[in-house]
Design a protein around this motif. Sequence first.
Motif: not given
Length: 192
Positions: A108-109, A111-113, A115, A117-118
């Motif tokens: 999750r981190k 994918l968030a890093d 950009g 996550s979507d």
Amino acid sequence: MPTLAARGITVGPIAAIDVEAYAGQVTLVAVEGGQRADFLSLMLSGRMAPKAGVVELDGREDPKGLRNRVAIVDAPDTSAPADELPLAEVVMEELVFAGLRAPRRAMRKLLADEGLSDLASTTMGHLPAEVRTRVLTRTAAARKDVDILIIAIPDRHGGDIAAWSDTAHAWAARGYTVIVLASAAAIDAARR
């Protein structure tokens, strides 16, 4: 001295080839067809012995060292994830192989890093080419002891050549030895 040097290596459909790759640099190697990229990446990573020639790591033959330090990124029949798998699942699996604790949280981190996550539930076959190469390179680099990355024919997914070239150069700037196996046409375009 090159970090990785191959002299006259050949197996199967591969004509004898020489490669010299240095830490902090991107080495572009022209290959045609997925099978050739697979064979070449396996030989350069110490996972397959060449029929002829030698592969050296830091100036000496060291197949075990190659296997520990070299990660193969997205080779068609070797390390490429199945197109129907979702991005989040592939990233988590790669992080498990990297030995990271709490791989779900790390996924999750990551994918968030990035950009992304979507795009977590998007299948690999539907990802933009530049996203696929960027994420698979990052997860390969997460493995302990890996400091050599072989990115296998990223041009087969289409997309902007500059995107995979930028990814390769970004990892080289971090001190990694980066080898990109791609078509001669893609390499010519990347050098312009």
